[in-house]
Design a protein around this motif. Structure first.
Motif, short mmCIF file in Angstrom:
data_model
loop_
_atom_site.label_atom_id
_atom_site.label_comp_id
_atom_site.label_asym_id
_atom_site.label_seq_id
_atom_site.Cartn_x
_atom_site.Cartn_y
_atom_site.Cartn_z
N ALA A 2 9.54 2.54 16.67
CA ALA A 2 9.70 3.93 16.25
C ALA A 2 8.64 4.82 16.89
O ALA A 2 7.55 4.38 17.23
CB ALA A 2 9.61 4.04 14.73
N GLY A 57 14.05 5.75 17.20
CA GLY A 57 13.98 4.33 16.87
C GLY A 57 13.73 4.04 15.40
O GLY A 57 13.31 2.94 15.04
N ASP A 59 14.22 2.79 11.88
CA ASP A 59 15.09 1.74 11.34
C ASP A 59 14.88 1.55 9.84
O ASP A 59 15.18 0.52 9.28
CB ASP A 59 14.90 0.42 12.08
CG ASP A 59 13.51 -0.17 11.91
OD1 ASP A 59 12.64 0.51 11.31
OD2 ASP A 59 13.28 -1.30 12.36
#
Length: 90
Positions: A2, A57, A59
């Motif tokens: 991320a 990114g 998640d």
């Protein structure tokens, strides 16, 4: 991995509206004390948020309601589909 601005973030809440049909029945509801008019977050803002989380990114978990009634938003199921398509949620 991320983006750095998401470091340590495990839950993102997107409040799609401030609608709650039970406000009059539940005086402790945050909506019961608000004087703001009923509003709906623009879909383009929501979809851009999903896209940016996916591109970064992220998640973690995305919650589409915290204080409002999610099923009061007629777009909820299409928003959940869009979120799933962006793969922004675990």
């Amino acid at each position: 991995m991320a983006a750095s601005w998401l470091a340590g973030v495990c839950v993102v809440v997107v409040e799609t509206s401030n609608v709650c049909p039970y406000t009059s029945k539940h005086p402790r509801c945050p909506r019961a004390v608000l004087t703001d008019p009923v509003t709906w977050l623009e879909e383009s803002v929501i979809l851009r948020t999903f896209a940016e989380l996916g591109e970064a990114g992220y998640d973690g978990v995305v919650v589409l309601s915290q204080y409002s009634d999610p099923l009061a938003d007629p777009r909820m199921f299409s928003l959940m589909d869009a979120l799933r398509d962006r793969k922004s949620v675990v």
